[in-house]
Design a protein around this motif. Structure first.
Motif, short mmCIF file in Angstrom:
data_model
loop_
_atom_site.label_atom_id
_atom_site.label_comp_id
_atom_site.label_asym_id
_atom_site.label_seq_id
_atom_site.Cartn_x
_atom_site.Cartn_y
_atom_site.Cartn_z
N VAL A 1 -3.19 2.01 6.52
CA VAL A 1 -1.76 2.09 6.22
C VAL A 1 -1.52 3.35 5.41
O VAL A 1 -2.12 3.53 4.35
CB VAL A 1 -1.27 0.85 5.44
N LYS A 2 -0.68 4.20 5.94
CA LYS A 2 -0.33 5.45 5.24
C LYS A 2 1.08 5.29 4.68
O LYS A 2 2.01 4.97 5.42
CB LYS A 2 -0.40 6.64 6.19
N ILE A 3 1.21 5.49 3.37
CA ILE A 3 2.51 5.46 2.71
C ILE A 3 2.68 6.81 2.03
O ILE A 3 1.88 7.17 1.16
CB ILE A 3 2.61 4.31 1.68
N GLU A 4 3.69 7.55 2.48
CA GLU A 4 3.85 8.94 2.09
C GLU A 4 2.54 9.65 2.41
O GLU A 4 2.11 9.64 3.55
CB GLU A 4 4.33 9.07 0.66
N GLU A 5 1.85 10.21 1.46
CA GLU A 5 0.59 10.93 1.75
C GLU A 5 -0.66 10.14 1.40
O GLU A 5 -1.77 10.65 1.53
CB GLU A 5 0.58 12.27 1.01
N ARG A 6 -0.50 8.88 0.96
CA ARG A 6 -1.67 8.06 0.56
C ARG A 6 -2.11 7.17 1.70
O ARG A 6 -1.29 6.53 2.36
CB ARG A 6 -1.33 7.21 -0.65
N LEU A 7 -3.42 7.11 1.91
CA LEU A 7 -4.00 6.28 2.96
C LEU A 7 -4.70 5.09 2.31
O LEU A 7 -5.51 5.25 1.40
CB LEU A 7 -5.01 7.08 3.79
N PHE A 8 -4.38 3.89 2.80
CA PHE A 8 -4.97 2.65 2.29
C PHE A 8 -5.70 1.95 3.43
O PHE A 8 -5.20 1.90 4.55
CB PHE A 8 -3.88 1.71 1.76
N LYS A 9 -6.85 1.40 3.13
CA LYS A 9 -7.56 0.55 4.07
C LYS A 9 -7.31 -0.89 3.62
O LYS A 9 -7.67 -1.25 2.50
CB LYS A 9 -9.05 0.88 4.10
N VAL A 10 -6.70 -1.67 4.48
CA VAL A 10 -6.30 -3.03 4.14
C VAL A 10 -7.05 -3.98 5.07
O VAL A 10 -6.92 -3.89 6.29
CB VAL A 10 -4.77 -3.22 4.28
N GLU A 11 -7.84 -4.88 4.47
CA GLU A 11 -8.68 -5.79 5.24
C GLU A 11 -8.08 -7.19 5.32
O GLU A 11 -7.13 -7.51 4.59
CB GLU A 11 -10.06 -5.88 4.57
N ALA A 12 -8.66 -8.00 6.18
CA ALA A 12 -8.22 -9.40 6.34
C ALA A 12 -8.12 -10.07 4.98
O ALA A 12 -9.03 -9.95 4.15
CB ALA A 12 -9.18 -10.15 7.24
N GLY A 13 -7.00 -10.74 4.76
CA GLY A 13 -6.77 -11.42 3.50
C GLY A 13 -6.10 -10.57 2.44
O GLY A 13 -5.72 -11.07 1.39
N GLU A 14 -5.94 -9.27 2.72
CA GLU A 14 -5.29 -8.37 1.76
C GLU A 14 -3.87 -8.05 2.23
O GLU A 14 -3.54 -8.18 3.41
CB GLU A 14 -6.08 -7.06 1.62
N THR A 15 -3.05 -7.62 1.28
CA THR A 15 -1.66 -7.29 1.58
C THR A 15 -1.28 -5.97 0.93
O THR A 15 -1.94 -5.52 -0.01
CB THR A 15 -0.73 -8.43 1.10
#
Length: 103
Positions: A63-77
């Protein structure tokens, strides 16, 4: 479906080379939509006028929000803020629940 117990991961199935969605709730106050992303699929960068919460049910989402990239796994929000550019990509197949509250 209202008033019935359900398994989110079984309500939508993966399709090769596609993003599949199923709307569970569609009201003037907001929506709840289930998605299944095949590997390599995604939603291109866009903005929304409302905050949107993603809950990953299976797999891994980028998930990219503005210029930050996040890795979101099962069970995370993660919450994507209103009016901020965001995008989603599936490095592997994943399923997610998207909740948008409009008011």
């Amino acid at each position: 479906m209202l008033g019935e117990k359900m398994s989110l991961s079984h309500l939508v199935e993966y399709q090769k080379g596609a993003v599949v969605s199923k709307t569970l709730i569609d009201k003037s106050s907001g929506t709840v939509t289930l998605f299944a992303f095949d590997e390599g699929q995604g939603l291109s960068e866009h903005t929304a006028p409302y905050d949107a919460m993603v809950l990953v049910i299976e797999g891994l989402a980028e998930v990219k929000i503005e210029e930050r990239l996040f890795k979101v796994e099962a069970g995370e929000t993660i919450i994507m803020p209103a009016n901020k550019p965001h995008a989603l990509r599936a490095p592997t197949r994943f399923k997610m629940l998207l909740v948008m509250i409009k008011s």
